[in-house]
Design a protein around this motif. Structure first.
Motif, PDB file in Angstrom:
ATOM      1  N   ARG A   5      21.670 -33.173 -13.380  1.00  0.00           N
ATOM      2  CA  ARG A   5      22.393 -32.890 -12.133  1.00  0.00           C
ATOM      3  C   ARG A   5      21.646 -33.465 -10.945  1.00  0.00           C
ATOM      4  O   ARG A   5      20.436 -33.726 -11.020  1.00  0.00           O
ATOM      5  CB  ARG A   5      22.522 -31.372 -11.984  1.00  0.00           C
ATOM      6  CG  ARG A   5      23.320 -30.801 -13.150  1.00  0.00           C
ATOM      7  CD  ARG A   5      24.153 -29.685 -12.759  1.00  0.00           C
ATOM      8  NE  ARG A   5      23.411 -28.615 -12.101  1.00  0.00           N
ATOM      9  CZ  ARG A   5      23.628 -27.337 -12.363  1.00  0.00           C
ATOM     10  NH1 ARG A   5      24.511 -27.007 -13.287  1.00  0.00           N
ATOM     11  NH2 ARG A   5      22.998 -26.404 -11.708  1.00  0.00           N
ATOM     12  N   ARG A   6      22.399 -33.603  -9.873  1.00  0.00           N
ATOM     13  CA  ARG A   6      21.805 -34.129  -8.636  1.00  0.00           C
ATOM     14  C   ARG A   6      20.612 -33.253  -8.247  1.00  0.00           C
ATOM     15  O   ARG A   6      20.683 -32.029  -8.319  1.00  0.00           O
ATOM     16  CB  ARG A   6      22.877 -34.077  -7.542  1.00  0.00           C
ATOM     17  CG  ARG A   6      22.508 -34.820  -6.309  1.00  0.00           C
ATOM     18  CD  ARG A   6      23.756 -35.134  -5.500  1.00  0.00           C
ATOM     19  NE  ARG A   6      23.332 -35.577  -4.192  1.00  0.00           N
ATOM     20  CZ  ARG A   6      23.329 -34.814  -3.107  1.00  0.00           C
ATOM     21  NH1 ARG A   6      23.800 -33.589  -3.159  1.00  0.00           N
ATOM     22  NH2 ARG A   6      22.885 -35.287  -1.966  1.00  0.00           N
ATOM     23  N   GLY A   7      19.497 -33.907  -7.865  1.00  0.00           N
ATOM     24  CA  GLY A   7      18.305 -33.155  -7.477  1.00  0.00           C
ATOM     25  C   GLY A   7      17.321 -32.989  -8.625  1.00  0.00           C
ATOM     26  O   GLY A   7      16.145 -32.684  -8.400  1.00  0.00           O
ATOM     27  N   ASP A   8      17.781 -33.199  -9.888  1.00  0.00           N
ATOM     28  CA  ASP A   8      16.878 -33.084 -11.035  1.00  0.00           C
ATOM     29  C   ASP A   8      15.796 -34.172 -10.978  1.00  0.00           C
ATOM     30  O   ASP A   8      16.044 -35.280 -10.500  1.00  0.00           O
ATOM     31  CB  ASP A   8      17.649 -33.293 -12.364  1.00  0.00           C
ATOM     32  CG  ASP A   8      18.470 -32.064 -12.736  1.00  0.00           C
ATOM     33  OD1 ASP A   8      18.401 -31.065 -12.002  1.00  0.00           O
ATOM     34  OD2 ASP A   8      19.191 -32.131 -13.759  1.00  0.00           O
ATOM     35  N   ARG A  44       9.069 -41.566 -12.878  1.00  0.00           N
ATOM     36  CA  ARG A  44       9.574 -40.237 -12.563  1.00  0.00           C
ATOM     37  C   ARG A  44      10.557 -40.431 -11.425  1.00  0.00           C
ATOM     38  O   ARG A  44      10.191 -40.983 -10.373  1.00  0.00           O
ATOM     39  CB  ARG A  44       8.437 -39.304 -12.150  1.00  0.00           C
ATOM     40  CG  ARG A  44       8.920 -37.847 -12.108  1.00  0.00           C
ATOM     41  CD  ARG A  44       7.792 -36.867 -11.906  1.00  0.00           C
ATOM     42  NE  ARG A  44       7.380 -36.882 -10.514  1.00  0.00           N
ATOM     43  CZ  ARG A  44       6.129 -36.937 -10.093  1.00  0.00           C
ATOM     44  NH1 ARG A  44       5.138 -37.013 -10.952  1.00  0.00           N
ATOM     45  NH2 ARG A  44       5.841 -36.946  -8.807  1.00  0.00           N
ATOM     46  N   VAL A  45      11.821 -40.058 -11.651  1.00  0.00           N
ATOM     47  CA  VAL A  45      12.836 -40.290 -10.616  1.00  0.00           C
ATOM     48  C   VAL A  45      13.537 -38.979 -10.262  1.00  0.00           C
ATOM     49  O   VAL A  45      13.646 -38.070 -11.089  1.00  0.00           O
ATOM     50  CB  VAL A  45      13.907 -41.340 -11.043  1.00  0.00           C
ATOM     51  CG1 VAL A  45      13.282 -42.635 -11.502  1.00  0.00           C
ATOM     52  CG2 VAL A  45      14.835 -40.820 -12.101  1.00  0.00           C
ATOM     53  N   ARG A  46      13.971 -38.938  -9.004  1.00  0.00           N
ATOM     54  CA  ARG A  46      14.786 -37.803  -8.568  1.00  0.00           C
ATOM     55  C   ARG A  46      16.224 -38.299  -8.501  1.00  0.00           C
ATOM     56  O   ARG A  46      16.494 -39.361  -7.917  1.00  0.00           O
ATOM     57  CB  ARG A  46      14.312 -37.312  -7.197  1.00  0.00           C
ATOM     58  CG  ARG A  46      15.021 -36.034  -6.723  1.00  0.00           C
ATOM     59  CD  ARG A  46      14.281 -35.441  -5.522  1.00  0.00           C
ATOM     60  NE  ARG A  46      13.847 -36.480  -4.596  1.00  0.00           N
ATOM     61  CZ  ARG A  46      14.620 -37.043  -3.667  1.00  0.00           C
ATOM     62  NH1 ARG A  46      15.869 -36.679  -3.529  1.00  0.00           N
ATOM     63  NH2 ARG A  46      14.133 -37.975  -2.866  1.00  0.00           N
ATOM     64  N   LEU A  47      17.116 -37.555  -9.139  1.00  0.00           N
ATOM     65  CA  LEU A  47      18.515 -37.972  -9.193  1.00  0.00           C
ATOM     66  C   LEU A  47      19.197 -37.679  -7.850  1.00  0.00           C
ATOM     67  O   LEU A  47      19.229 -36.530  -7.407  1.00  0.00           O
ATOM     68  CB  LEU A  47      19.205 -37.204 -10.322  1.00  0.00           C
ATOM     69  CG  LEU A  47      20.216 -37.985 -11.157  1.00  0.00           C
ATOM     70  CD1 LEU A  47      19.594 -39.240 -11.746  1.00  0.00           C
ATOM     71  CD2 LEU A  47      20.767 -37.106 -12.265  1.00  0.00           C
TER      72      LEU A  47
END
Ligand SMILES: C[S@@+](CC[C@H](N)C(=O)[O-])C[C@H]1O[C@@H](n2cnc3c(N)ncnc32)[C@H](O)[C@@H]1O
Length: 457
Positions: A5-8, A44-47
């Motif tokens: 989900r967005r923010g993961d 490492r990415v933030r969605l």
């Protein structure tokens, strides 16, 4: 497993580059695009976007860098919207472009086996551009001259030095900025009421790489020659290569560096450039290949692919300012160029005359109308060259071409997807694809050029 989900925050291994240069990875089958990611990276990415079929992430940390990752040479990289692949080693940039061409031809074209020749690298990976367009924006120090930030059309980076242009053009940029600031000229801005106010809009620089002649084109909202004339004198005094300073007026709301009215401020209204031994006069608004050195090599490849003996009739579709037509004219009986932009046709005619080339004719119009007209007049080409815009051929134009059935076809493309679509159609209509060769015209960017040679089967 539920989809992210967005923010993961996710750990993503990048295994491919997408068409525009974004990294592509998968997390439990879910596709994630990451700007700045390259194959071989673990990130490492933030969605920041999570659609049903794919998401988009921003890099928080590079967990394991790809062996192809390099330090971008430009201080603006990442923020500037201009270059997207500076962090990729040049051999890997080339491999990416070659793969894109192969993938498109196989997936979209559905073609029988053909020869994919190795991509032609550019001899200069920086400083290769002969034209740069800078937006003028307000800043505390006075007019800022720069490029838009990536994905942001409301923010302009004041660029001190752009590595895609030469040292002379960088000096010209600095001196033009300085001269504009010294005169306290206003900058065009759109107010809350939607109305534009202020004078300065764009500064476009050009340089004939084979002649050293430079041009400054200041695009403004009103024909204020008096305000700009001292700027031209000052820039010329500081950069003697300045052969032309012009002012173009764009008084419309469209944010484009093209004027409807031109005023000469200093020198001549054109500069000269050479491709091989053909001389071109280039005005502020004419199209010209932006990488001179690599354009010569691209056109040499086209020339080879045409295999002319001096007796052939050639049609050059989408002929622009006639570069290909004029280079091929020396080896053919007659060349007909077809081009939509009347101004480009006028340039082509002028350039043919200036070079003493008499076996070229240029027609203004859309290929889908002008080509059937040429056929009606009885022109029967032995070779057809086509260099269409990104959208490729109009279906009617392609049908006319296939019916005309020239023995040889040379297709120059700046979009592998439409190249694949059109070549696939031509193969179904009786052509054999002999070879395709990608050519890197724009190092550090994801733009891909390719030449394809077809023969009537
Ligand atoms: C990639 S450029 C070709 C440049 C040319 N080979 C040169 O080096 O000067 C594509 C050209 O196609 C022209 N064009 C776009 N749509 C067209 C159409 N439907 N019919 C004819 N020309 C078209 C554009 O104006 C542009 O000059």
């Amino acid at each position: 497993m539920s989809r992210p989900r967005r923010g993961d925050t996710l750990s993503v291994s990048i295994d491919d580059l997408a068409f525009g240069g974004e990294g592509v990875g998968r997390v439990n089958g879910y596709v994630v695009f990451v700007r700045g990611g390259i194959p071989g990276d673990t990130l490492r990415v933030r969605l920041v976007e999570a659609r049903s079929r794919f998401g988009r992430g921003v890099i928080e940390a590079i967990e394991t860098p790809s062996p192809d990752r390099v330090d971008a040479p430009c201080a603006y990289f990442g923020r500037c919207g201009g270059c997207r692949l500076q962090h990729v080693a040049y051999p890997a940039q080339l491999a990416f472009k070659e793969k894109q061409v192969r993938d498109c031809l196989e997936r979209i074209g559905g073609l029988p086996p053909f020869e994919l020749r190795p991509i032609l690298p550019a001899p200069e990976v920086l400083g290769y551009r002969n034209k740069m367009e800078f937006t003028v924006a307000p800043s505390a120090a006075g007019p800022a001259l720069g490029l838009h930030e990536a994905e942001r059309y409301d923010s302009v980076l004041d660029i001190e030095r752009c590595l895609l242009q030469s040292d002379v053009m960088n000096t010209l940029l600095a001196e033009t900025r300085q001269a504009l600031r010294a005169r306290g000229l206003s900058v065009y801005e759109t107010g809350a009421d939607g109305e534009g106010r202020g004078l300065l809009r764009f500064v476009t620089l050009r340089e004939g790489r084979r002649t050293g002649q430079a041009m400054v084109n200041v695009v403004v909202s009103a024909p204020d020659v008096q305000a700009l004339a001292p700027v031209a004198t000052e820039v010329h005094a500081r950069v003697p290569a300045t052969a032309s300073v012009v002012l173009n007026v764009n008084d419309t709301k469209a944010s484009v560096a093209v004027g409807t009215e031109e005023h000469l401020l200093l020198g001549r209204d054109t500069i000269t450039e050479r491709l091989d031994d053909v001389v071109f006069e280039i005005s502020a608004n004419s199209f010209f290949q932006t990488n001179t050195v690599q354009a010569e090599r691209l056109f040499a490849l086209v020339d080879d692919a045409c295999a002319l003996t001096g007796t052939e009739t050639v049609i050059d579709l989408y002929s622009g300012t006639g570069a290909i037509s004029l280079l091929l004219a020396r080896k053919s009986r007659h060349v007909y160029g077809i081009e939509l932009a009347a101004a480009a046709v006028a340039d082509a005619v002028r350039n043919a005359r200036a070079n003493g080339i008499e076996n070229c004719a240029f027609l203004a119009g859309e290929v889908r109308h002008a080509l059937p007209e040429l056929v009606r007049q009885g022109v029967k080409p032995d070779v057809v060259v086509a260099d269409p815009p990104r959208a490729g051929f109009h279906p009617k134009a392609l049908a006319t071409l296939a019916a005309l059935a020239p023995a040889r076809l040379v297709y120059v493309s700046c979009n592998p997807a439409t190249l694949a679509r059109d070549v696939g159609d031509l193969v179904r209509q009786g052509y054999a694809l002999e070879w395709v060769q990608p050519v890197d015209m724009f190092p550090q960017t994801p733009h891909i050029e390719a030449v394809a040679r077809l023969r009537r089967a």
